[in-house]
Design a protein around this motif. Structure first.
Motif, short mmCIF file in Angstrom:
data_model
loop_
_atom_site.label_atom_id
_atom_site.label_comp_id
_atom_site.label_asym_id
_atom_site.label_seq_id
_atom_site.Cartn_x
_atom_site.Cartn_y
_atom_site.Cartn_z
N LYS A 120 0.87 -1.18 0.00
CA LYS A 120 0.00 0.00 0.00
C LYS A 120 0.90 1.23 0.00
CE LYS A 120 -2.18 3.32 2.64
NZ LYS A 120 -1.76 4.15 3.79
N GLY A 132 2.14 5.07 0.08
CA GLY A 132 1.70 6.28 0.74
C GLY A 132 1.19 7.30 -0.25
N LYS A 133 0.31 8.17 0.23
CA LYS A 133 -0.26 9.19 -0.66
C LYS A 133 0.76 10.22 -1.08
CE LYS A 133 -4.99 8.76 1.10
NZ LYS A 133 -6.11 9.45 1.76
N ALA A 175 -3.63 1.96 7.64
CA ALA A 175 -4.14 2.56 6.41
C ALA A 175 -4.83 3.89 6.68
CB ALA A 175 -5.10 1.61 5.72
N SER A 176 -5.52 4.02 7.80
CA SER A 176 -6.28 5.23 8.06
C SER A 176 -5.47 6.29 8.79
CB SER A 176 -7.52 4.89 8.89
OG SER A 176 -7.14 4.33 10.13
N ASP A 194 -1.12 7.55 6.43
CA ASP A 194 -1.34 7.64 4.99
C ASP A 194 -0.06 7.92 4.21
OD1 ASP A 194 -4.00 7.13 5.24
OD2 ASP A 194 -4.59 9.23 5.32
N ASN A 195 0.90 8.59 4.80
CA ASN A 195 2.06 9.06 4.04
C ASN A 195 3.18 8.05 3.94
OD1 ASN A 195 0.74 11.46 3.66
ND2 ASN A 195 1.69 12.47 5.41
#
Length: 905
Positions: A726, A728-729, A887-888, A891-892
């Motif tokens: 997953k 990071g944003k 995940a919540s 995020d980074n």
């Protein structure tokens, strides 16, 4: 914000109960009637415009042109907005009531309504009653989503909506109720009858008030009274036999038409456009009376038509209905079957009158309507009542009963089964012919639901080791195994009792465990499992074969199985998906020691995901198997569905270019499938995959799922390693990732990976993986994560990278056992070519997830890599704790979750 007490009272008020069901049934009946009136008015207006235009301009130009253009528009709406809106709609409703996962929603209702208006207005020989049933059921399903209802309550409301739609279309409330009882639910419970009666009554009344009668046959027949005498009995029997034979032929023709359209491989808009064009040409060649289906039916039952017009009407309607329905146009078969029945009955009536001089052809036409309808729909009682309600003529009751029952028996002996069941089977949906009342608890066994991977303790372990195992796991109890055989069980309650007794810490578990625990066999039904759980007031049961432990089952497993079945997500419910189909593939030389499967689904993360794959492939000398999966609806065959692969091939070519630059064998393939997880599992088996690498969005909106339906299935069933990434944003691990730019940069790299001494593929400048946090507590999955680390840290600035190993202990532990940390650190520091700094630390915290989140935020880690603590950490992940928190709340940073290969004991 409402006070808590008021919110609780509001939730109590919204709970399903009989009074709310009645109110909901009234609303469903109202909206079903409004949609039926709108469909009648819209299709009638378009049809009248089409007929009027055919009189003003040459019919051989107007009718084919209208059929072609309107048919294409209707098909385009269905294909683009709601593919579930194709066809009659009644098979969809029937499947949804059998818990098959078929979409019924407001979107489907609106698209069905608009597309049916356009399709019927184009002149296709279909009816509006099937679409009104579908729209009513879809509206009811949407209501059940807006209000909290149980699955059984939802089924009752969907059935009531379907009945209301039929009642509104025919202005026949009794027919709507009987259709629900006889065809859809086959249930006579009070709630079923109550909601169906209310919804059908409201639907019929509102339809009469707003739209008038759809077929006012009783007013037309005032000048042509019906009659019946005993001498006519043989002719009504003959009518029933003919209707049974020709109705069965009609049903077979429907299936043949579907096969024909599938073989010509046209899109839905083109199929419906072709049907509209053919229908327009045929109708232009027929007399003007054939341009209005309702007028044609009334023309036959009034007795004003010559026998040859009735024969032409039967043949033309027969062929044109097959042409229209097989295309997938949104329209039903009720109205065509009534026209065919009236034409057939009229022919028999004219023949009887010419032979004996008695009888009334309109009576035979009406009796033929019921007979043919009962064959097509296989609902003889509904067929009798629907014609009676439309005519309100008691003289028709006996002819209708004789004709309908004879036709039904004849059809069942020639071609048994309902046309709707045939249509469902054509789309791969097989409903149970004899539904059982036993339900899930009798259908599934402990082996179907149990967890096969069991976390156990050894009989010779000490009390101190057991306490540590409990502290690292969320389990409240462990089976005790000796030489692969179950010998006992130990729970947290047992440990409390031992502490109170003051036993030494080196006491063996064999001395304090509960011997001969309660167990179940793998073939025990879930009903028996629940009985045992309640009988002994326990929360888990070991599943044993002989004395060998093969799994464990808990109350949560049974609840999850129930939820899956009620949601239509189990293999027992709904259509079995067909095997996936490979439509494109490339192959490289098979020179690797294993294969790594990369799922390329998101172009935005494809480039960094391929970098991960290349790093692992270089370290392990693997080949890359890159796959794209194109999902199609369940009613389409993967081997026969045409798909567009241009975008997928471009993404796979990117992987091939990277493979050539890095000297890694890359195989690619595109699969068409019904289910993503099934396609991946088939690929794992066929291509002998050793590791699966795929992206993960970090959360899911699917109820009862943790990572998502596909990933949950892979974690449970894939025998090889599974790695989820997953990204990071923004910031660490994903600094403004531009997938195309990253792809171009990576594509320009010229790295030789064929030699172990060659440098690793450098990370794209858009990525940064320098600081790694690895929470761990031993176990196979934690070990799998550690084995991957040396390859993955090469994605960052290796000399400056740092790996932080941590193990979380309870604050009450004075001297934590850090053996696992030391072993992992020793392995990494001794690994060849690994220049990263490796540190290990014990962290005291009451929550694993909170401590991990705090470490990431305070120490600015780029990547969090999770293994499992003797499966304990993974079990927490599967139950929604660790992944949801990371995940919540993180995020980074990039999150990697590793599940090691499933080993068979």
């Amino acid at each position: 914000m409402l006070p808590a007490a008021l919110r609780q009272r509001f939730r109590q008020w919204l709970r399903p109960r009989r009074t709310s069901a009645i109110a909901e049934a009234c609303l469903i009946g109202l909206f079903a009637a409004l949609s039926a009136v709108l469909l009648q008015a819209g299709a009638g207006w378009l049809g009248a415009w089409r007929v009027h235009a055919s009189h003003l301009f040459p019919a051989w130009i107007v009718l084919p042109a209208v059929g072609l253009s309107f048919g294409f528009l209707a098909g385009l709406l269905v294909e683009r907005l709601a593919p579930e809106a194709a066809g009659s709609g009644i098979p969809h409703v029937k499947a949804a009531l059998a818990n098959v996962p078929i979409q019924l929603s407001l979107r489907v209702a609106v698209v069905k309504l608009v597309s049916a208006i356009i399709a019927l207005g184009s002149g296709l020989a279909l009816g509006r009653q099937g679409p009104t049933v579908h729209v009513g059921a879809a509206l009811a399903a949407q209501f059940s989503r807006w209000f909290p209802t149980s699955p059984d309550h939802r089924r009752q409301m969907i059935a009531a909506g379907a009945g209301a739609g039929l009642a509104a279309a025919f202005n026949a409330p009794i027919t709507g109720v009987l259709f629900v009882v006889e065809e859809l639910l086959q249930d006579l419970s009070g709630l079923t009858l109550g909601t169906a009666i209310i919804a059908s009554f409201i639907g019929a009344v509102v339809s009469r008030l707003l739209g008038g009668r759809s077929m006012e046959l009783n007013l037309v027949l005032t000048a042509h009274s019906t009659s019946f005498s005993l001498t006519e009995l043989p002719f009504f029997l003959l009518l029933g036999i003919l209707a049974g034979l020709l109705g069965s032929l009609f049903n077979r023709g429907i299936i043949a038409s579907l096969k024909f359209y599938r073989q010509i491989h046209l899109s839905l808009p083109l199929r419906i456009a072709l049907a509209g064009f053919v229908s327009g040409v045929a109708i232009a060649l027929l007399p003007p009376a054939f341009r209005d289906n309702t007028g044609l039916r009334e023309f036959l039952v009034t007795g004003e038509a010559a026998w040859y017009w009735a024969a032409i009407a039967f043949v033309a309607q027969f062929i044109l209905t097959l042409v229209a329905f097989g295309s997938g146009a949104p329209g039903g078969l009720f109205a065509p079957s009534l026209i065919l029945g009236s034409a057939l009955g009229y022919l028999v009536g004219v023949g009887e009158y010419n032979l004996t001089g008695i009888g009334s052809p309109p009576t035979y036409a009406l009796a033929g309507m019921g007979a043919f309808f009962s064959v097509v729909s296989r609902v003889p009682i509904t067929a009798i009542v629907i014609v009676f309600e439309m005519t309100t003529d008691f003289n028709l009751v006996l002819p209708l009963m004789i004709g309908s029952v004879t036709a039904y028996l004849t059809a069942e002996s020639v071609a048994p089964g309902s046309l709707y069941d045939w249509l469902l089977e054509w789309n791969g949906i097989h409903l149970e012919k004899e539904p059982t009342s036993k339900g899930l608890l009798a259908e599934l066994t402990a082996k179907d639901v149990m967890q096969p991977r069991v976390e156990t303790l050894g009989a010779q372990m000490t009390l101190e080791e057991a306490v540590q195992a409990f502290s690292r796991s969320h389990h409240r109890g462990f089976p005790i195994v000796d030489d692969g055989k179950l010998v006992g069980i130990i729970t947290q309650t047992d440990l409390v009792k031992v502490r109170d007794r003051g036993l030494p810490s080196d006491t063996r578990l064999s001395e304090i465990m509960t011997p001969q625990p309660v167990t179940v066999s793998p073939i025990a039904t879930l009903g028996h499992v629940l009985y045992v759980l309640d009988r002994y007031q326990i929360s888990r049961l070991p599943v044993v074969e002989g004395r060998k432990l093969i799994g464990i089952i808990t109350r949560a497993d049974i609840i999850r199985a129930e939820a899956d079945k009620l949601n239509g997500e189990t293999g027992q419910m709904g259509p079995q998906p067909e095997p996936s189909y490979v439509v494109y593939q490339t192959r490289s030389p098979s020179v690797g020691r294993g294969r790594l499967l990369v799922l390329l689904a998101n172009p935005q993360t494809a480039a960094p995901l391929l970098q991960f794959a290349a790093a692992i492939a270089r370290d392990r000398h693997y080949e890359l198997e890159c796959i794209q999966v194109i999902l199609i609806p369940r009613h389409s065959s993967p081997a026969e569905t045409k798909v567009k692969t241009a975008k997928s091939r471009r993404l796979l070519r990117q992987a091939e270019v990277l493979g050539k630059k890095w000297k890694i064998p890359v195989h690619t393939q595109i699969r068409v499938a019904h289910d993503l997880a099934q396609a991946i599992l088939e690929t794992v088996k066929e291509r002998h995959i050793d590791l699966i690498l795929m992206g993960w969005k970090g959360n899911t909106i699917t109820p009862g799922r943790i990572f998502g339906s596909a990933i949950d299935t892979l974690i449970r069933q894939a025998a090889c390693d599974v790695v989820l990434v997953k990204f990071g944003k923004e910031g660490r691990g994903a600094r403004g990732v531009d997938a195309q730019a990253a792809s171009r940069r990576v594509g320009r790299e010229k790295i030789n990976l064929s030699s172990p001494a060659s440098p690793a593929p450098p990370a794209s400048p858009a990525l940064q993986f320098d600081r790694w946090l690895v929470p761990m507590a031993g176990g196979p999955n934690s070990k799998a994560a550690i084995l991957l680390l040396p390859a993955l840290v090469t994605l960052g600035n290796a000399p400056a990278s740092e790996i932080r190993l941590c193990q979380v202990f309870e604050p009450t532990e004075a001297e934590p056992d850090t053996t696992v940390l030391k072993q992992a650190r020793r392995y990494l520091t001794q690994y060849r070519n690994l220049s990263s700094k490796v540190t290990a630390a014990a962290v005291k915290a009451s929550s694993v997830s909170d401590s991990v989140v705090n470490l990431v935020k305070t120490a600015n880690f780029d990547v969090v890599m999770l293994g499992a603590s003797r499966e304990g950490l993974l079990q927490q992940a599967v139950n929604g704790n660790i992944p949801a928190a990371i995940a919540s709340r993180v995020d980074n940073s990039t999150v990697i979750l590793v599940r090691g290969a499933i080993t068979k004991e």
